[in-house]
Design a protein around this motif. Structure first.
Motif, mmCIF file in Angstrom:
data_model
loop_
_atom_site.group_PDB
_atom_site.id
_atom_site.type_symbol
_atom_site.label_atom_id
_atom_site.label_comp_id
_atom_site.label_asym_id
_atom_site.label_seq_id
_atom_site.Cartn_x
_atom_site.Cartn_y
_atom_site.Cartn_z
ATOM 1 N N ILE A 68 0.794 -1.468 -0.141
ATOM 2 C CA ILE A 68 0.128 0.129 -0.041
ATOM 3 C C ILE A 68 0.850 1.269 0.107
ATOM 4 C CG2 ILE A 68 -2.235 -0.856 1.321
ATOM 5 C CD1 ILE A 68 -1.225 0.444 3.632
ATOM 6 N N ASP A 69 2.327 1.038 -0.344
ATOM 7 C CA ASP A 69 2.998 2.445 -0.891
ATOM 8 C C ASP A 69 2.774 3.072 -1.770
ATOM 9 O OD1 ASP A 69 3.980 1.006 -2.932
ATOM 10 O OD2 ASP A 69 6.539 0.413 -1.517
ATOM 11 N N GLY A 70 1.969 2.863 -2.336
ATOM 12 C CA GLY A 70 1.450 3.475 -3.301
ATOM 13 C C GLY A 70 2.478 3.187 -4.983
ATOM 14 N N ASP A 71 3.298 2.315 -4.833
ATOM 15 C CA ASP A 71 3.935 1.915 -5.903
ATOM 16 C C ASP A 71 3.644 0.965 -6.177
ATOM 17 O OD1 ASP A 71 6.026 0.751 -7.722
ATOM 18 O OD2 ASP A 71 7.923 1.874 -6.752
ATOM 19 N N ASP A 72 2.505 0.307 -7.404
ATOM 20 C CA ASP A 72 2.711 -0.964 -7.263
ATOM 21 C C ASP A 72 2.618 -1.718 -8.189
ATOM 22 O OD1 ASP A 72 -0.819 0.498 -7.690
ATOM 23 O OD2 ASP A 72 -0.601 0.100 -6.361
ATOM 24 N N TYR A 73 4.282 -1.208 -8.576
ATOM 25 C CA TYR A 73 4.526 -2.406 -9.738
ATOM 26 C C TYR A 73 6.265 -2.016 -9.696
ATOM 27 C CZ TYR A 73 0.993 -0.925 -12.687
ATOM 28 O OH TYR A 73 -0.156 -0.405 -13.403
ATOM 29 N N ASN A 74 6.604 -1.534 -8.386
ATOM 30 C CA ASN A 74 8.280 -2.202 -8.304
ATOM 31 C C ASN A 74 8.175 -2.346 -6.643
ATOM 32 O OD1 ASN A 74 9.338 -1.213 -11.070
ATOM 33 N ND2 ASN A 74 8.015 0.924 -10.092
ATOM 34 N N THR A 75 7.531 -2.201 -5.343
ATOM 35 C CA THR A 75 7.398 -2.967 -4.940
ATOM 36 C C THR A 75 6.531 -4.434 -4.237
ATOM 37 O OG1 THR A 75 6.347 -1.201 -3.556
ATOM 38 C CG2 THR A 75 8.380 -0.490 -3.413
ATOM 39 N N LEU A 76 7.159 -4.917 -3.577
ATOM 40 C CA LEU A 76 6.797 -6.415 -3.200
ATOM 41 C C LEU A 76 6.497 -6.712 -1.780
ATOM 42 C CD1 LEU A 76 6.462 -8.644 -5.025
ATOM 43 C CD2 LEU A 76 8.578 -9.361 -4.375
ATOM 44 N N ALA A 77 5.046 -7.454 -1.423
ATOM 45 C CA ALA A 77 4.959 -7.529 0.340
ATOM 46 C C ALA A 77 4.916 -8.961 -0.264
ATOM 47 C CB ALA A 77 3.378 -7.757 0.284
ATOM 48 N N ALA A 78 5.676 -10.125 0.716
ATOM 49 C CA ALA A 78 5.935 -11.393 -0.002
ATOM 50 C C ALA A 78 5.901 -11.940 1.821
ATOM 51 C CB ALA A 78 6.971 -11.532 -0.379
ATOM 52 N N SER A 79 5.026 -12.996 1.618
ATOM 53 C CA SER A 79 4.274 -13.671 2.689
ATOM 54 C C SER A 79 5.699 -14.918 2.579
ATOM 55 C CB SER A 79 2.996 -14.945 2.974
ATOM 56 O OG SER A 79 3.098 -15.796 1.245
ATOM 57 N N ASN A 80 5.314 -16.256 3.681
ATOM 58 C CA ASN A 80 5.873 -17.163 3.822
ATOM 59 C C ASN A 80 5.535 -18.411 2.177
ATOM 60 O OD1 ASN A 80 8.084 -16.541 5.368
ATOM 61 N ND2 ASN A 80 6.235 -16.805 7.251
ATOM 62 N N TYR A 81 5.921 -19.711 2.470
ATOM 63 C CA TYR A 81 5.184 -20.188 1.495
ATOM 64 C C TYR A 81 4.948 -20.824 2.253
ATOM 65 C CZ TYR A 81 5.053 -24.311 -1.816
ATOM 66 O OH TYR A 81 4.813 -25.359 -2.765
ATOM 67 N N GLN A 82 3.109 -21.116 1.869
ATOM 68 C CA GLN A 82 2.031 -22.265 2.312
ATOM 69 C C GLN A 82 0.625 -21.950 1.908
ATOM 70 O OE1 GLN A 82 2.172 -18.049 5.335
ATOM 71 N NE2 GLN A 82 0.005 -18.459 5.511
ATOM 72 N N THR A 83 0.336 -22.504 2.815
ATOM 73 C CA THR A 83 -1.292 -22.480 1.873
ATOM 74 C C THR A 83 -2.119 -21.300 2.783
ATOM 75 O OG1 THR A 83 -2.365 -23.918 3.432
ATOM 76 C CG2 THR A 83 -1.827 -25.558 1.193
ATOM 77 N N ASN A 84 -3.544 -20.939 1.682
ATOM 78 C CA ASN A 84 -4.308 -19.360 1.907
ATOM 79 C C ASN A 84 -3.467 -18.659 2.848
ATOM 80 O OD1 ASN A 84 -6.320 -21.859 1.270
ATOM 81 N ND2 ASN A 84 -6.209 -22.676 3.767
ATOM 82 N N ALA A 85 -2.034 -18.152 1.592
ATOM 83 C CA ALA A 85 -1.685 -16.978 2.567
ATOM 84 C C ALA A 85 -2.547 -16.178 2.622
ATOM 85 C CB ALA A 85 -0.512 -17.323 1.677
ATOM 86 N N TRP A 86 -2.176 -14.844 3.169
ATOM 87 C CA TRP A 86 -3.368 -14.029 3.236
ATOM 88 C C TRP A 86 -2.483 -12.331 2.867
ATOM 89 C CZ3 TRP A 86 -3.754 -11.258 7.387
ATOM 90 C CH2 TRP A 86 -4.239 -11.812 9.037
#
Length: 189
Positions: A68-86
């Motif tokens: 939600i930092d306003g940069d929709d193309y260059n910054t990434l949020a990442a979860s761990n490898y898991q089922t039903n990540a949200w």
């Protein structure tokens, strides 16, 4: 990038009489015409988002706040490898949730397809869905946005994107939520 609302109505186009060996046949020809209204993000009202939360965080370099930092193309949020990540974000009190736009990473199909099938919903806490806005299943090998409509619901303050199906990483680059000018739907029984 656009959201499209379509309403259909039937319009009679022509009436014709055809002579046949056994008499005359009169036929009315009708077609369905769709009225299309296109709203681009610049004409939508974005909601202020806060408290971004991932089901888990892969690395401190990829926090939920990147979505939600306003940069929709260059910054990434990442979860761990898991089922039903949200990924969840909080909206202002009494918000009527309209369109939810999820942006995907731009570093090749193999990583873009990690998004895979997902659902979007609204609930009273991070990670919960008490009103399912909709789901997406299909190829996610583009940056999107992938847009779902919550129809003006106000059943909760939290908007959640949750992967469904096999375990994988959730790695969005942007999440936008827009206010609705529609009346909210009735709650499910």
């Amino acid at each position: 990038t656009s959201a499209v609302a379509i309403a259909a109505s039937t319009v009679a186009v022509a009436t014709t009489t055809i002579a046949t060996p056994s008499g005359h046949i009169t036929a009315a020809i009708a077609i369905a015409i769709s009225a299309v209204s296109i709203s681009t993000p610049s004409t939508l009202t974005p909601l202020s988002l806060s408290n971004p939360t991932l089901s888990s965080v892969y690395h401190s370099a990829f926090p939920a706040s990147n979505a939600i930092d306003g940069d929709d193309y260059n910054t990434l949020a990442a979860s761990n490898y898991q089922t039903n990540a949200w990924l969840s974000v909080e909206t202002p009190a009494s918000s009527r949730i309209g369109l939810v736009a999820l942006y995907n990473r731009n570093d090749g199909e193999i990583y873009q397809n990690l998004l895979g099938s997902f659902e979007v919903g609204v609930g009273s806490a991070a990670g919960t869905i008490s009103f399912l806005c909709g789901d997406y299943s299909g190829a996610t090998n583009s940056v999107g946005p992938f847009v779902l409509n919550c129809g003006g619901t106000s059943v909760g303050r939290w908007v959640t994107v949750r992967q469904v199906g096999a375990a994988r990483y959730l790695t969005p680059t942007g999440l936008r939520v827009y206010a609705s000018s529609l009346e909210p739907p009735s709650p499910s029984p």
